[in-house]
Write a protein that holds these residues in place. Structure first.
Motif, PDB file in Angstrom:
ATOM      1  N   GLN A 229       0.626  -1.284   0.043  1.00  0.00           N
ATOM      2  CA  GLN A 229       0.034   0.021   0.022  1.00  0.00           C
ATOM      3  C   GLN A 229       0.809   1.328   0.046  1.00  0.00           C
ATOM      4  OE1 GLN A 229       0.058  -2.463   2.491  1.00  0.00           O
ATOM      5  NE2 GLN A 229      -1.866  -2.640   3.219  1.00  0.00           N
ATOM      6  N   ASN A 230       2.089   1.057   0.019  1.00  0.00           N
ATOM      7  CA  ASN A 230       3.080   2.529   0.087  1.00  0.00           C
ATOM      8  C   ASN A 230       3.216   3.093  -1.130  1.00  0.00           C
ATOM      9  OD1 ASN A 230       5.066   4.437   0.749  1.00  0.00           O
ATOM     10  ND2 ASN A 230       6.316   2.685   1.787  1.00  0.00           N
ATOM     11  N   VAL A 231       2.751   4.320  -1.224  1.00  0.00           N
ATOM     12  CA  VAL A 231       2.748   5.046  -2.620  1.00  0.00           C
ATOM     13  C   VAL A 231       4.093   4.908  -3.408  1.00  0.00           C
ATOM     14  CG1 VAL A 231       0.657   6.287  -2.156  1.00  0.00           C
ATOM     15  CG2 VAL A 231       2.734   7.335  -1.246  1.00  0.00           C
ATOM     16  N   LEU A 232       5.250   5.167  -2.229  1.00  0.00           N
ATOM     17  CA  LEU A 232       6.674   5.301  -2.764  1.00  0.00           C
ATOM     18  C   LEU A 232       7.218   4.075  -3.688  1.00  0.00           C
ATOM     19  CD1 LEU A 232       8.699   6.444   0.572  1.00  0.00           C
ATOM     20  CD2 LEU A 232       7.548   7.926  -1.367  1.00  0.00           C
ATOM     21  N   ASN A 233       6.363   2.859  -3.597  1.00  0.00           N
ATOM     22  CA  ASN A 233       6.747   1.588  -4.325  1.00  0.00           C
ATOM     23  C   ASN A 233       6.213   2.025  -5.907  1.00  0.00           C
ATOM     24  OD1 ASN A 233       4.225   0.904  -4.743  1.00  0.00           O
ATOM     25  ND2 ASN A 233       4.164  -0.339  -2.761  1.00  0.00           N
ATOM     26  N   ARG A 234       5.812   3.024  -6.091  1.00  0.00           N
ATOM     27  CA  ARG A 234       5.579   3.427  -7.525  1.00  0.00           C
ATOM     28  C   ARG A 234       6.652   3.922  -8.161  1.00  0.00           C
ATOM     29  NH1 ARG A 234      -0.170   6.636  -8.021  1.00  0.00           N
ATOM     30  NH2 ARG A 234      -1.559   4.850  -6.963  1.00  0.00           N
ATOM     31  N   PHE A 235       7.743   4.363  -7.208  1.00  0.00           N
ATOM     32  CA  PHE A 235       9.189   4.998  -7.775  1.00  0.00           C
ATOM     33  C   PHE A 235      10.296   4.099  -7.736  1.00  0.00           C
ATOM     34  CE2 PHE A 235       6.131   7.937  -5.857  1.00  0.00           C
ATOM     35  CZ  PHE A 235       5.997   9.026  -7.311  1.00  0.00           C
ATOM     36  N   THR A 236      10.209   2.853  -7.444  1.00  0.00           N
ATOM     37  CA  THR A 236      11.133   2.182  -7.334  1.00  0.00           C
ATOM     38  C   THR A 236      11.542   1.468  -8.518  1.00  0.00           C
ATOM     39  OG1 THR A 236       9.782   0.065  -6.472  1.00  0.00           O
ATOM     40  CG2 THR A 236      10.633   1.566  -4.788  1.00  0.00           C
ATOM     41  N   LEU A 237      12.590   0.588  -8.613  1.00  0.00           N
ATOM     42  CA  LEU A 237      13.449   0.082  -9.670  1.00  0.00           C
ATOM     43  C   LEU A 237      12.447  -0.882 -10.523  1.00  0.00           C
ATOM     44  CD1 LEU A 237      15.897  -0.271 -11.517  1.00  0.00           C
ATOM     45  CD2 LEU A 237      16.669  -2.144  -9.858  1.00  0.00           C
ATOM     46  N   ARG A 238      11.640  -1.529  -9.952  1.00  0.00           N
ATOM     47  CA  ARG A 238      10.735  -2.370 -10.274  1.00  0.00           C
ATOM     48  C   ARG A 238       9.659  -1.960 -11.406  1.00  0.00           C
ATOM     49  NH1 ARG A 238       6.354  -4.515  -5.726  1.00  0.00           N
ATOM     50  NH2 ARG A 238       5.248  -2.661  -5.385  1.00  0.00           N
ATOM     51  N   ASN A 239       9.421  -0.550 -11.372  1.00  0.00           N
ATOM     52  CA  ASN A 239       8.525   0.292 -12.319  1.00  0.00           C
ATOM     53  C   ASN A 239       9.328   0.607 -13.425  1.00  0.00           C
ATOM     54  OD1 ASN A 239       5.864   0.494 -10.659  1.00  0.00           O
ATOM     55  ND2 ASN A 239       7.562   1.261  -9.152  1.00  0.00           N
ATOM     56  N   VAL A 240      10.610   0.435 -13.503  1.00  0.00           N
ATOM     57  CA  VAL A 240      11.241   1.109 -14.730  1.00  0.00           C
ATOM     58  C   VAL A 240      12.295  -0.046 -15.327  1.00  0.00           C
ATOM     59  CG1 VAL A 240      10.920   3.374 -14.315  1.00  0.00           C
ATOM     60  CG2 VAL A 240      12.912   2.209 -13.227  1.00  0.00           C
ATOM     61  N   GLY A 241      12.002  -1.373 -15.112  1.00  0.00           N
ATOM     62  CA  GLY A 241      12.870  -2.295 -15.349  1.00  0.00           C
ATOM     63  C   GLY A 241      12.659  -3.691 -15.162  1.00  0.00           C
ATOM     64  N   PHE A 242      12.952  -4.558 -15.784  1.00  0.00           N
ATOM     65  CA  PHE A 242      12.609  -6.102 -15.615  1.00  0.00           C
ATOM     66  C   PHE A 242      13.121  -6.235 -14.256  1.00  0.00           C
ATOM     67  CE2 PHE A 242      12.814  -6.200 -20.532  1.00  0.00           C
ATOM     68  CZ  PHE A 242      11.566  -6.196 -20.686  1.00  0.00           C
ATOM     69  N   ALA A 243      14.387  -6.243 -13.917  1.00  0.00           N
ATOM     70  CA  ALA A 243      14.818  -6.697 -12.675  1.00  0.00           C
ATOM     71  C   ALA A 243      14.548  -5.620 -11.670  1.00  0.00           C
ATOM     72  CB  ALA A 243      16.276  -6.619 -12.690  1.00  0.00           C
ATOM     73  N   ASP A 244      14.660  -5.962 -10.280  1.00  0.00           N
ATOM     74  CA  ASP A 244      14.269  -5.315  -8.995  1.00  0.00           C
ATOM     75  C   ASP A 244      15.380  -5.272  -8.261  1.00  0.00           C
ATOM     76  OD1 ASP A 244      13.774  -7.412  -7.779  1.00  0.00           O
ATOM     77  OD2 ASP A 244      11.567  -7.231  -8.000  1.00  0.00           O
ATOM     78  N   ALA A 245      15.072  -4.742  -6.978  1.00  0.00           N
ATOM     79  CA  ALA A 245      16.171  -4.709  -5.957  1.00  0.00           C
ATOM     80  C   ALA A 245      16.702  -6.059  -5.591  1.00  0.00           C
ATOM     81  CB  ALA A 245      15.593  -3.970  -4.748  1.00  0.00           C
TER      82      ALA A 245
ATOM     83  N   LEU B 299       6.383  -5.313   8.111  1.00  0.00           N
ATOM     84  CA  LEU B 299       5.281  -6.130   8.720  1.00  0.00           C
ATOM     85  C   LEU B 299       4.396  -5.256   9.535  1.00  0.00           C
ATOM     86  CD1 LEU B 299       3.785  -8.772   9.547  1.00  0.00           C
ATOM     87  CD2 LEU B 299       5.511  -8.936  11.399  1.00  0.00           C
ATOM     88  N   TYR B 300       4.837  -4.219  10.416  1.00  0.00           N
ATOM     89  CA  TYR B 300       3.874  -3.324  11.085  1.00  0.00           C
ATOM     90  C   TYR B 300       3.169  -2.593  10.244  1.00  0.00           C
ATOM     91  CZ  TYR B 300       5.436  -5.416  15.532  1.00  0.00           C
ATOM     92  OH  TYR B 300       5.618  -6.324  16.385  1.00  0.00           O
ATOM     93  N   ALA B 301       3.989  -2.048   9.070  1.00  0.00           N
ATOM     94  CA  ALA B 301       3.580  -0.840   8.138  1.00  0.00           C
ATOM     95  C   ALA B 301       2.145  -1.687   7.489  1.00  0.00           C
ATOM     96  CB  ALA B 301       4.475  -0.483   7.216  1.00  0.00           C
ATOM     97  N   ARG B 302       2.527  -2.852   6.985  1.00  0.00           N
ATOM     98  CA  ARG B 302       1.165  -3.418   6.312  1.00  0.00           C
ATOM     99  C   ARG B 302       0.298  -3.916   7.276  1.00  0.00           C
ATOM    100  NH1 ARG B 302       3.802  -8.795   4.675  1.00  0.00           N
ATOM    101  NH2 ARG B 302       1.583  -9.134   3.550  1.00  0.00           N
ATOM    102  N   LEU B 303       0.369  -4.053   8.518  1.00  0.00           N
ATOM    103  CA  LEU B 303      -0.588  -4.116   9.549  1.00  0.00           C
ATOM    104  C   LEU B 303      -1.479  -3.062   9.772  1.00  0.00           C
ATOM    105  CD1 LEU B 303       1.216  -6.569  12.130  1.00  0.00           C
ATOM    106  CD2 LEU B 303      -0.734  -7.236  10.538  1.00  0.00           C
TER     107      LEU B 303
END
Length: 406
Positions: free
Chosen positions: A53-69, A341-345
């Motif tokens: 649910q974190n909006v910041l994950n719209r800006f991580t590597l997985r959004n601009v490439g086949f590979a991710d972190a 984990l706590y953030a998701r909860l």
């Protein structure tokens, strides 16, 4: 997984993998923070990505490439493992070197076990006050602890707790990789690549996972190739003061591939934009490290590790901040997993509005920064104490980054 990368020119006094030793002492060069900084970026991206649910994950590597972190993490694990353990074999011998690797594996397992216990206990306690979707734990663990021993023996790998087991297996196999590298880098890559190709052709070959009939989500038999590529790259870079050779046409090809990858993967619809994908390629399989993912992460790594500009960025304020996280990657990864984990909860129980978004991210990043700062100050004190002890020469480990793991 801690401490900056210190590259030294190879010694000619002893044999080396393939041709030329990457492990003997010589005049020390300036530190190269690129590996630690890149690892730090990967760690923070994983922290963000593991909170859906974190909006910041719209800006991580997985959004601009086949590979991710995750791919960057494993590649750098192999790179740093050569520096931390491969060269150590040359200095202390095979038996003592094996002991160091096994101790590291044991430490990784302890962190994995603690994360499993904390995760299970937290979710069960949280359910006493607020409802929690069953998918926060696999149903077998959510409704009873009879299968808990399987998790502790790595026979069952819950989601979001499957990266350290992969690293344990890869690090445990590193002595074999080291022996092959001592004989020939080409032979090592050929055998490792052949196994990776076999798994891509037959994905059913995998380690068993009681929670998933398909096996481990990160198939170690495939991902070992990325780990081995990292180790071999470490040898080659060590011969050039930490940098890979900058070949113009190859850099251009890598850049073009990453642009194509970005267009293919970017979530156009999520941003309300027209779909500009030239080919609409299906998402490549992550479990077996599909070729598109492998080429993607290798292109990123090559551009970073062959660039003087990237080295300059790593020396700057932002780069040194990222390197601070990267030097203590095991602790940062484990703490980030628990915070996730706590953030998701929190988001699941109370919503994911902007106030909670800001609170969760500010608190989470602050905790990780504080932990990294404390650990780094302790590291500096230990180095200073070692330097002042009579009869003891101060030595800086080539990479604690993976010296302290995944």
């Amino acid at each position: 997984m801690t401490s900056s990368v210190s590259q030294r020119p190879p010694s000619r006094s002893r044999g080396a993998p393939g041709a030329g030793q990457a492990g003997a002492a010589a005049p020390r060069r300036a530190r190269d923070h690129r590996v630690d900084a890149l690892r730090g970026v990967a760690l923070l991206m994983m922290f963000v990505d593991h909170i859906p649910q974190n909006v910041l994950n719209r800006f991580t590597l997985r959004n601009v490439g086949f590979a991710d972190a995750a791919e960057i993490f494993v590649l750098l694990a192999g790179y740093a493992s050569w520096l931390a353990y491969g060269r150590n074999f040359d200095r202390v011998g095979l038996r003592a070197g094996l002991g160091r690797v096994w101790r590291r594996c044991a430490r990784l397992y302890v962190f994995q076990a603690v994360m499993v216990v904390v995760t299970t206990a937290t979710i069960r306690a949280w359910r006493s006050f607020w409802p929690v979707p069953v998918d926060f734990l696999e149903p077998e663990l959510a409704h009873g602890l009879s299968a808990f021993w399987r998790v502790m023996f790595l026979d069952a790998l819950p989601s979001n707790l499957n990266i350290l087991p992969l690293y344990i297996v890869l690090l445990a196999a590193f002595p074999l990789v080291y022996l092959l590298m001592r004989r020939s880098l080409v032979l090592t890559l050929a055998l490792s690549g052949g196994l990776w190709l076999l798994i891509n052709l037959d994905p059913t070959i995998n380690f068993p996972n009681w929670l998933d009939p398909d096996g481990w989500y990160f198939d170690p038999l495939a991902w070992q190739f990325l780990f081995t590529l990292g180790a071999c790259a470490s040898v080659l870079a060590g011969r050039r003061g930490g940098s890979l050779p900058a070949v113009g046409w190859l850099r251009g090809l890598c850049g073009a591939y990453l642009v194509l990858s970005a267009f293919e993967v970017f979530p156009w619809s999520l941003w309300g934009l027209p779909d500009l994908r030239p080919f609409a390629i299906p998402a490549p399989d992550k479990s077996v490290l599909a070729p598109l993912r492998l080429v993607d992460v290798m292109a990123i790594f090559y551009l970073v590790q062959s660039s003087h500009g990237a080295r300059g960025v790593a020396e700057g304020r932002f780069g040194r901040l990222m390197a601070l996280f990267g030097r203590h990657s095991l602790e940062i990864f484990a703490a980030g997993t628990v915070i996730d984990l706590y953030a998701r909860l929190v988001f699941t129980s109370f919503g994911s509005g902007w106030m909670l978004q800001v609170a969760v991210n500010v608190i989470g990043f602050s905790i990780l920064w504080g932990l990294a700062t404390v650990l780094d100050r302790r590291r500096v004190r230990q180095k200073m104490q070692a330097a002042t002890e009579p009869g003891r020469e101060m030595t800086t480990p080539p990479v604690s980054g993976l010296k302290r793991a995944h």
